[in-house]
Design a protein around this motif. Sequence first.
Motif, short mmCIF file in Angstrom:
data_model
loop_
_atom_site.label_atom_id
_atom_site.label_comp_id
_atom_site.label_asym_id
_atom_site.label_seq_id
_atom_site.Cartn_x
_atom_site.Cartn_y
_atom_site.Cartn_z
N GLN A 154 0.85 -1.20 0.00
CA GLN A 154 0.00 0.00 0.00
C GLN A 154 0.88 1.24 0.00
O GLN A 154 1.82 1.34 0.79
CB GLN A 154 -0.92 0.00 1.22
CG GLN A 154 -1.91 1.14 1.19
CD GLN A 154 -2.73 1.27 2.46
OE1 GLN A 154 -2.76 0.35 3.28
NE2 GLN A 154 -3.38 2.40 2.62
N GLY A 155 0.60 2.16 -0.89
CA GLY A 155 1.37 3.42 -0.93
C GLY A 155 0.44 4.60 -0.69
O GLY A 155 -0.79 4.44 -0.65
N SER A 156 1.04 5.76 -0.56
CA SER A 156 0.21 6.96 -0.33
C SER A 156 -0.39 7.43 -1.66
O SER A 156 0.06 7.03 -2.74
CB SER A 156 1.08 8.07 0.25
OG SER A 156 1.99 8.50 -0.73
N ALA A 157 -1.39 8.30 -1.52
CA ALA A 157 -2.03 8.85 -2.73
C ALA A 157 -1.03 9.67 -3.54
O ALA A 157 -0.99 9.59 -4.77
CB ALA A 157 -3.22 9.70 -2.33
N ALA A 179 1.20 7.43 -5.44
CA ALA A 179 0.47 6.83 -6.56
C ALA A 179 0.37 7.82 -7.72
O ALA A 179 0.53 7.45 -8.89
CB ALA A 179 -0.93 6.42 -6.10
N ARG A 199 3.74 8.03 -9.37
CA ARG A 199 3.97 6.83 -10.19
C ARG A 199 3.20 6.91 -11.50
O ARG A 199 3.69 6.56 -12.56
CB ARG A 199 3.54 5.58 -9.40
CG ARG A 199 4.66 4.57 -9.28
CD ARG A 199 4.33 3.29 -8.58
NE ARG A 199 3.13 3.21 -7.82
CZ ARG A 199 3.03 3.39 -6.52
NH1 ARG A 199 4.11 3.70 -5.83
NH2 ARG A 199 1.88 3.27 -5.90
N LEU A 204 -11.27 11.66 -8.04
CA LEU A 204 -10.51 11.00 -6.97
C LEU A 204 -10.42 11.92 -5.74
O LEU A 204 -10.41 13.15 -5.90
CB LEU A 204 -9.11 10.65 -7.46
CG LEU A 204 -8.99 9.59 -8.55
CD1 LEU A 204 -7.54 9.45 -9.01
CD2 LEU A 204 -9.52 8.24 -8.07
N PRO A 205 -10.32 11.32 -4.57
CA PRO A 205 -10.22 12.16 -3.36
C PRO A 205 -8.80 12.71 -3.17
O PRO A 205 -8.13 12.41 -2.18
CB PRO A 205 -10.61 11.19 -2.24
CG PRO A 205 -10.25 9.85 -2.75
CD PRO A 205 -10.40 9.89 -4.24
N VAL A 206 -8.35 13.46 -4.16
CA VAL A 206 -7.05 14.12 -4.06
C VAL A 206 -7.24 15.59 -4.43
O VAL A 206 -8.10 15.92 -5.25
CB VAL A 206 -5.99 13.50 -5.01
CG1 VAL A 206 -5.58 12.12 -4.55
CG2 VAL A 206 -6.49 13.44 -6.45
N ASP A 238 -4.42 2.71 -4.06
CA ASP A 238 -3.53 3.58 -3.28
C ASP A 238 -4.18 4.93 -2.99
O ASP A 238 -4.10 5.44 -1.88
CB ASP A 238 -2.22 3.82 -4.06
CG ASP A 238 -1.22 2.70 -3.84
OD1 ASP A 238 -1.39 1.92 -2.88
OD2 ASP A 238 -0.27 2.59 -4.64
N VAL A 239 -4.80 5.48 -4.01
CA VAL A 239 -5.41 6.81 -3.83
C VAL A 239 -6.53 6.75 -2.78
O VAL A 239 -6.69 7.67 -1.97
CB VAL A 239 -5.95 7.34 -5.18
CG1 VAL A 239 -6.81 8.58 -4.96
CG2 VAL A 239 -4.80 7.68 -6.11
N TYR A 240 -7.27 5.65 -2.76
CA TYR A 240 -8.37 5.53 -1.79
C TYR A 240 -7.91 4.91 -0.47
O TYR A 240 -8.72 4.70 0.43
CB TYR A 240 -9.51 4.70 -2.38
CG TYR A 240 -10.37 5.47 -3.36
CD1 TYR A 240 -11.37 6.32 -2.90
CD2 TYR A 240 -10.17 5.37 -4.72
CE1 TYR A 240 -12.16 7.04 -3.80
CE2 TYR A 240 -10.94 6.08 -5.63
CZ TYR A 240 -11.93 6.92 -5.17
OH TYR A 240 -12.69 7.64 -6.04
N GLY A 241 -6.62 4.58 -0.37
CA GLY A 241 -6.09 4.05 0.89
C GLY A 241 -6.57 2.65 1.21
O GLY A 241 -6.80 2.32 2.39
N VAL A 242 -6.75 1.81 0.20
CA VAL A 242 -7.17 0.43 0.44
C VAL A 242 -5.94 -0.39 0.85
O VAL A 242 -4.91 -0.33 0.16
CB VAL A 242 -7.81 -0.19 -0.84
CG1 VAL A 242 -8.28 -1.60 -0.58
CG2 VAL A 242 -8.94 0.68 -1.33
N SER A 243 -6.04 -1.11 1.94
CA SER A 243 -4.88 -1.86 2.44
C SER A 243 -4.48 -2.94 1.45
O SER A 243 -5.29 -3.39 0.62
CB SER A 243 -5.20 -2.49 3.79
OG SER A 243 -6.09 -3.56 3.59
#
Lengths: 537, 234
Positions: A294-297, A300, A303, A392-394, B100-105
């Motif tokens: 899992q990475g941060s938004a 992402a 990338r 997207l929530p960014v 990743d953008v939505y923070g899914v594990s």
Amino acid sequence: MLKILVKKELKQILLQSFMRNRKAGKNGKKTRSGKGMILVWAFLILYLIGIFAWVSWMAGKMLFAVPELGWLYYMLLGGGAILFGALGSVFTTYASLYLAKDNDLLLSMPIPLRDIILSRLMGVYLMGLFYSGAISLPAMVVGLIQKGFSLPRLAGGLVWIGAISLIVLALSALLGWVVARISLKLKNKSFLIVLLSLAFLGLYYVVYFRMMNRLPELMEKLMRYGQSVQSKLNPLYLFGRMGEGDWLAMLLWLAALALVLWLIWLLLRHSFLAVATASAGGRKAVYREKAARQGSASAALLRKEWYRFSSSAAYMLNCGLGLLFLLAFGVYLLVKGGEIFGILGQLSFLRADPGILPVLICAVCCAMGTMADITAPSVSLEGKTLWQLKTLPVSAWQILQAKLNLQVLLCVGPTLFCTAAAAATVPATLAQRLLIVASSLLFMLLMALLGLALGLKMPNLNWSNENQPIKQSAAVTLTILTGMGLALAMGGLYFLLRKWLVATAYLSLTALLLLAADAALFLWLRNSGTRRLEALN
Amino acid sequence: MLRINHLTKRYGDKLAVDDLSLHIAPGEIYGFIGHNGAGKTTTLRSVVGVLAFDAGTVTVDGLDLKSDPLGCKARLAYIPDNPDLYEFMTGIKYLNFIADVYGVSAGDRAARIKELAERLELTADLAQPISAYSHGMKQKLAVIAAWIHRPRLILMDEPFVGLDPKAAHLLKQMMREHCDRGGAIFFSTHVLEVAEKLCDKVAIIKQGRLIRSGTMEEVRGDDSLEEVFLELEG
């Protein structure tokens, strides 16, 4: 039908260059002519023509002085025009010909294949003509002024300009075809296309500049052996003679070009349908489940920008060339820097003011990096996928940061390498060496910020092939030109100000001004830039 | 779950959405129908934050879209009428990007990608670049991406276009399951039979104005939805 298609291509090119819309990002119905853009393009054309007119004038003074060497003037400047024209169009031919988004639509309509290919080639030809004409046109005018006007010379000059543009077209179309053949076999072809294109350009560059280096030897031989050397260099000699108004040379060159273009046409026509309608070649990649981290938004988004950049040969070649220039110049300085600075140090005016060299080398390092303009087309490249980022929530700032960070991360290594090589080899004080590195880094940051700001001010989200935002957009052109202008000013202004400022003070002032410009652009992006991105649709 | 109050959107002088109000409760599949150019896509794009609207309010799960856009977007997913996805990515890279953008594990995403891709028969193509996908495959990928972060609200614009009958059937099942878990769905369609069978509620829009809305029974009465729609449009 061909007329309609060519009109469409021309309209598209003109829309990219001169039109803006009221509602940002929507070329088409709501466009209006941008007077500012017309002025910018007029300035760009005059700027290029001015530079090359000066180069032509100097070359003419030297070569027209010997009556037998008039042809050499046209041969050398013609070679330069071909190199510049190829730089302008060769990287984009593959995408322009085969990857246009409306290929499927046009192929499904009752339009002869010949007309589709010809209309696409017209776009490639015009780009080549624009770039090669920036050298060949002033060269022809200078030739007419210095040698005197005559009708055959005018006709020869015009044919010479036309022949150069056709040579550029032939080279571009041929490379486009080679790339197309390779792309049919490969899946991850972007890097290979980049290497191939650079190798092609490198080869031409080596041949052309070797010839330039051998110029004194060549001139000596010409003076000694006269006609015999000219006959040995027959095609090149005839190429030069064409510019001088030699009817036979014109006829032979045009006939040879017609034959070459016809052969290339056969190649293109034979392969066009297979390439334009092919899906990704090679074996189908097999999906194997792997544990993803899992990475941060923000990571992402960064990338995603990298994937975008590295997936497109046109994007890498046109907007990342500065990275290669920086690395190459760094290597060159490490190998030859000591020797060159040693020779330059003997010049009297440099002995009188040793501060000139650190200032100039700093300006040259900056100029090398101006061809790195990854941020400039990045907003436009979102194109029809912009909806994705907007849902997207960014935040808009996170999106802009990702674009900015990619360029900064890619540039920081080559810039540090190049400037460290410069700082290590140039005769300078420790403070000056540090300032060379600092100013160059601040300049590279400015290029990234400026490109992004111009990309937001002049977005184009409706493009039919990616070359339009990458190559034909005002944002990219303005970013490169502004960068070159700033690098030139950085070096040039020192000669005006050195009565009052020593080099260390001048470099410090430059660093401060760059820092201020960086801060101003950063704040603009943070506030107005994010609002502009939010308003795009 | 979704409350649209007096939404108004203009394109220059043209009123695209005119004072539209709707309320979609948890557990509801809400259909949105209207002729071409009636304002369906504009409404959906305004609600998900793609388009800025001129007047009105939109709240998602109690959060106001204008004052807390990121909070709203974290709770919803959107599938546009034409799935223009990042063609330079492979399917799996795209899904990881969205996750990743939505923070899914890592664990959740692996399980969800496996389940959803197998269900929609896209597993074998996940390593392929999206540029090599057909329209239907892109649509399936967009569906997986929409479901991957378990949004509370899903908005879809013509979601069945391009899907094969099996995938369309699966999507209908997934929509129902989502609403049974307490989520909500708001989608536009031209296929009135689908709307009639699938939707709990339906809204009909004409020239930007809402002309009828309510439960399926309230809207159609004793007639078919098609008859009501044609009558209202006429």
